[in-house]
Design a protein around this motif. Sequence first.
Motif, PDB file in Angstrom:
ATOM      1  N   MET A   1       0.848  -1.185   0.000  1.00 49.17           N
ATOM      2  CA  MET A   1       0.000   0.000   0.000  1.00 49.17           C
ATOM      3  C   MET A   1       0.884   1.235   0.000  1.00 49.17           C
ATOM      4  SD  MET A   1      -3.173   1.209   0.231  1.00 49.17           S
ATOM      5  CE  MET A   1      -4.113  -0.161   0.890  1.00 49.17           C
ATOM      6  N   LYS A   2       0.679   2.088  -0.997  1.00 44.37           N
ATOM      7  CA  LYS A   2       1.473   3.306  -1.134  1.00 44.37           C
ATOM      8  C   LYS A   2       0.531   4.499  -1.017  1.00 44.37           C
ATOM      9  CE  LYS A   2       4.589   3.463  -4.447  1.00 44.37           C
ATOM     10  NZ  LYS A   2       5.207   3.672  -5.791  1.00 44.37           N
ATOM     11  N   ILE A   3       0.796   5.349  -0.014  1.00 45.27           N
ATOM     12  CA  ILE A   3      -0.055   6.507   0.253  1.00 45.27           C
ATOM     13  C   ILE A   3       0.761   7.776   0.075  1.00 45.27           C
ATOM     14  CG2 ILE A   3      -1.421   7.697   2.011  1.00 45.27           C
ATOM     15  CD1 ILE A   3      -2.094   4.932   3.170  1.00 45.27           C
ATOM     16  N   ALA A   4       0.202   8.741  -0.639  1.00 44.63           N
ATOM     17  CA  ALA A   4       0.900   9.999  -0.922  1.00 44.63           C
ATOM     18  C   ALA A   4       0.063  11.171  -0.431  1.00 44.63           C
ATOM     19  CB  ALA A   4       1.168  10.137  -2.414  1.00 44.63           C
ATOM     20  N   THR A   5       0.751  12.273  -0.127  1.00 48.47           N
ATOM     21  CA  THR A   5       0.083  13.520   0.229  1.00 48.47           C
ATOM     22  C   THR A   5       0.761  14.665  -0.500  1.00 48.47           C
ATOM     23  OG1 THR A   5      -0.593  14.951   2.074  1.00 48.47           O
ATOM     24  CG2 THR A   5       1.539  13.869   2.296  1.00 48.47           C
ATOM     25  N   TRP A   6      -0.026  15.691  -0.880  1.00 48.44           N
ATOM     26  CA  TRP A   6       0.528  16.795  -1.673  1.00 48.44           C
ATOM     27  C   TRP A   6      -0.384  18.011  -1.558  1.00 48.44           C
ATOM     28  CZ3 TRP A   6       1.414  16.313  -7.725  1.00 48.44           C
ATOM     29  CH2 TRP A   6       2.252  17.343  -8.163  1.00 48.44           C
TER      30      TRP A   6
ATOM     31  N   ALA B   1       2.406   6.246  -9.177  1.00 48.13           N
ATOM     32  CA  ALA B   1       1.343   5.263  -8.961  1.00 48.13           C
ATOM     33  C   ALA B   1       1.036   4.956  -7.497  1.00 48.13           C
ATOM     34  CB  ALA B   1       1.672   3.971  -9.708  1.00 48.13           C
ATOM     35  N   PRO B   2       0.773   5.958  -6.674  1.00 51.92           N
ATOM     36  CA  PRO B   2       0.321   5.644  -5.317  1.00 51.92           C
ATOM     37  C   PRO B   2      -1.062   4.998  -5.355  1.00 51.92           C
ATOM     38  CG  PRO B   2      -0.030   7.960  -5.766  1.00 51.92           C
ATOM     39  CD  PRO B   2       0.735   7.411  -6.945  1.00 51.92           C
ATOM     40  N   ASP B   3      -1.365   4.209  -4.337  1.00 50.53           N
ATOM     41  CA  ASP B   3      -2.711   3.643  -4.243  1.00 50.53           C
ATOM     42  C   ASP B   3      -3.710   4.721  -3.826  1.00 50.53           C
ATOM     43  OD1 ASP B   3      -2.215   0.640  -4.606  1.00 50.53           O
ATOM     44  OD2 ASP B   3      -0.755   1.178  -3.067  1.00 50.53           O
ATOM     45  N   VAL B   4      -3.238   5.627  -2.965  1.00 48.68           N
ATOM     46  CA  VAL B   4      -4.089   6.707  -2.456  1.00 48.68           C
ATOM     47  C   VAL B   4      -3.297   8.010  -2.508  1.00 48.68           C
ATOM     48  CG1 VAL B   4      -5.553   7.482  -0.565  1.00 48.68           C
ATOM     49  CG2 VAL B   4      -5.100   5.028  -0.843  1.00 48.68           C
ATOM     50  N   LEU B   5      -3.964   9.083  -2.931  1.00 50.53           N
ATOM     51  CA  LEU B   5      -3.352  10.414  -2.921  1.00 50.53           C
ATOM     52  C   LEU B   5      -4.261  11.367  -2.158  1.00 50.53           C
ATOM     53  CD1 LEU B   5      -1.337  12.624  -3.806  1.00 50.53           C
ATOM     54  CD2 LEU B   5      -2.642  12.810  -5.953  1.00 50.53           C
ATOM     55  N   CYS B   6      -3.694  12.025  -1.158  1.00 46.79           N
ATOM     56  CA  CYS B   6      -4.409  13.056  -0.400  1.00 46.79           C
ATOM     57  C   CYS B   6      -3.921  14.418  -0.864  1.00 46.79           C
ATOM     58  CB  CYS B   6      -4.154  12.888   1.090  1.00 46.79           C
ATOM     59  SG  CYS B   6      -4.770  11.333   1.771  1.00 46.79           S
ATOM     60  N   LEU B   7      -4.825  15.236  -1.340  1.00 51.72           N
ATOM     61  CA  LEU B   7      -4.505  16.567  -1.841  1.00 51.72           C
ATOM     62  C   LEU B   7      -5.029  17.619  -0.876  1.00 51.72           C
ATOM     63  CD1 LEU B   7      -5.546  16.067  -5.569  1.00 51.72           C
ATOM     64  CD2 LEU B   7      -3.196  16.288  -4.735  1.00 51.72           C
ATOM     65  N   GLN B   8      -4.243  18.692  -0.698  1.00 51.49           N
ATOM     66  CA  GLN B   8      -4.703  19.837   0.090  1.00 51.49           C
ATOM     67  C   GLN B   8      -4.673  21.093  -0.774  1.00 51.49           C
ATOM     68  OE1 GLN B   8      -1.568  18.306   1.547  1.00 51.49           O
ATOM     69  NE2 GLN B   8      -2.969  16.621   2.002  1.00 51.49           N
ATOM     70  N   GLU B   9      -5.413  22.077  -0.315  1.00 51.25           N
ATOM     71  CA  GLU B   9      -5.530  23.366  -1.004  1.00 51.25           C
ATOM     72  C   GLU B   9      -5.966  23.162  -2.453  1.00 51.25           C
ATOM     73  OE1 GLU B   9      -3.321  27.701  -0.570  1.00 51.25           O
ATOM     74  OE2 GLU B   9      -2.151  25.905  -0.113  1.00 51.25           O
ATOM     75  N   ILE B  10      -7.041  22.390  -2.612  1.00 47.16           N
ATOM     76  CA  ILE B  10      -7.537  22.114  -3.963  1.00 47.16           C
ATOM     77  C   ILE B  10      -8.213  23.344  -4.571  1.00 47.16           C
ATOM     78  CG2 ILE B  10      -7.720  19.636  -3.606  1.00 47.16           C
ATOM     79  CD1 ILE B  10     -10.761  20.030  -3.187  1.00 47.16           C
ATOM     80  N   LYS B  11      -8.699  24.262  -3.728  1.00 45.89           N
ATOM     81  CA  LYS B  11      -9.247  25.553  -4.172  1.00 45.89           C
ATOM     82  C   LYS B  11     -10.399  25.409  -5.162  1.00 45.89           C
ATOM     83  CE  LYS B  11      -5.016  28.262  -3.406  1.00 45.89           C
ATOM     84  NZ  LYS B  11      -4.028  29.181  -3.989  1.00 45.89           N
ATOM     85  N   VAL B  12     -11.294  24.472  -4.899  1.00 45.78           N
ATOM     86  CA  VAL B  12     -12.417  24.285  -5.805  1.00 45.78           C
ATOM     87  C   VAL B  12     -13.597  23.710  -5.019  1.00 45.78           C
ATOM     88  CG1 VAL B  12     -11.705  21.939  -6.501  1.00 45.78           C
ATOM     89  CG2 VAL B  12     -13.150  23.287  -8.021  1.00 45.78           C
ATOM     90  N   ALA B  13     -14.789  24.154  -5.374  1.00 46.95           N
ATOM     91  CA  ALA B  13     -15.988  23.587  -4.778  1.00 46.95           C
ATOM     92  C   ALA B  13     -16.173  22.155  -5.271  1.00 46.95           C
ATOM     93  CB  ALA B  13     -17.204  24.437  -5.151  1.00 46.95           C
ATOM     94  N   GLU B  14     -16.866  21.366  -4.477  1.00 46.62           N
ATOM     95  CA  GLU B  14     -16.956  19.938  -4.767  1.00 46.62           C
ATOM     96  C   GLU B  14     -17.573  19.658  -6.142  1.00 46.62           C
ATOM     97  OE1 GLU B  14     -18.660  17.878  -1.343  1.00 46.62           O
ATOM     98  OE2 GLU B  14     -17.822  19.445  -0.055  1.00 46.62           O
ATOM     99  N   HIS B  15     -18.573  20.413  -6.528  1.00 45.98           N
ATOM    100  CA  HIS B  15     -19.267  20.112  -7.788  1.00 45.98           C
ATOM    101  C   HIS B  15     -18.432  20.464  -9.015  1.00 45.98           C
ATOM    102  CE1 HIS B  15     -20.200  24.402  -7.284  1.00 45.98           C
ATOM    103  NE2 HIS B  15     -20.500  24.439  -8.571  1.00 45.98           N
ATOM    104  N   LEU B  16     -17.318  21.192  -8.822  1.00 46.79           N
ATOM    105  CA  LEU B  16     -16.458  21.552  -9.951  1.00 46.79           C
ATOM    106  C   LEU B  16     -15.131  20.788  -9.940  1.00 46.79           C
ATOM    107  CD1 LEU B  16     -16.997  25.429  -9.985  1.00 46.79           C
ATOM    108  CD2 LEU B  16     -17.997  23.722 -11.530  1.00 46.79           C
ATOM    109  N   PHE B  17     -14.992  19.825  -9.052  1.00 47.51           N
ATOM    110  CA  PHE B  17     -13.758  19.045  -8.980  1.00 47.51           C
ATOM    111  C   PHE B  17     -13.535  18.298 -10.295  1.00 47.51           C
ATOM    112  CE2 PHE B  17     -11.189  15.323  -7.775  1.00 47.51           C
ATOM    113  CZ  PHE B  17     -10.188  15.921  -7.036  1.00 47.51           C
ATOM    114  N   PRO B  18     -12.270  18.258 -10.804  1.00 50.82           N
ATOM    115  CA  PRO B  18     -11.988  17.628 -12.107  1.00 50.82           C
ATOM    116  C   PRO B  18     -11.905  16.102 -12.015  1.00 50.82           C
ATOM    117  CG  PRO B  18      -9.974  18.528 -11.171  1.00 50.82           C
ATOM    118  CD  PRO B  18     -11.079  18.938 -10.241  1.00 50.82           C
TER     119      PRO B  18
END
Length: 262
Positions: free
Chosen positions: A1-6, A26-43
């Motif tokens: 299990m490979k977990i990343a944060t950025w 190729a992490p299994d999970v990526l945690c992103l911060q400061e995405i600066k976008v409302a949920e309905h506009l997430f890419p």
Amino acid sequence: MKIATWNINSVRLRIDQVERFLTEHAPDVLCLQEIKVAEHLFPHEMFERLGYTHRAIHGQKGYHGVATVSKVPFVEFSRHDWQDNGEARHVGVELQGAGKGMILENVYIPAGGDIADRAVNPKFGQKLDFLERMTRWSEKIDRPTMIVGDFNIAPLECDVYDHKALLKVVSHTPIEVETLARLQAAHEWVDLGRKFIPAPERNYSWWSYRSYWRQKDQGRRLDHMWASPDLAAQATGHHFVEETRRWEQPSDHIPLVTEFSL
């Protein structure tokens, strides 16, 4: 299990960089911060195309926001308002499948403004209060848990390029370091960055846009990956991916990656 944060500093602006990182590392999970976008506009499209079909997004327009994307199934576990004002700064998930039972908390702790005095800078007081609320929460944890993200504090003397010069600079002041230490002690969190890259080895995760390209290496270790003691014992490696800071129009933060044998 490979977990990343950025801390990506705008996921839509840097979506191509996120895709490059996911493709190359190729992490299994990526945690992103400061995405600066409302949920309905997430890419969503790119993540879906690369197989990150499980996503938990806690966003808001233009500021803050966190997102956890994963190839591994999970269920959303929690959203804490440690800022106590409705800002989108946390999302927690419970992994299923190969990582079943692990709680993964993704947090973006406030920067705290420019003046290290809550009497004249309310943002600094909010940061300290945020950490105290996290401390009370940590005292009650009874599950294998990992908390990752931009903590906006460089705790050790060797976590900054010049300890004496930064003692009065927000992110490295004694009161911030002491408050973060109380948070760490509340659950006996293991700092995986220093478990695998022991002090005083260089281990920066952030460089100001103003100084990095002057090649002075004026970095700070503001991003962290902590784990419950029993979970930390299953970690097999940890590294940072500094190359992203050299990409065109990069985030001022770089990704961290921890690998586990679960």
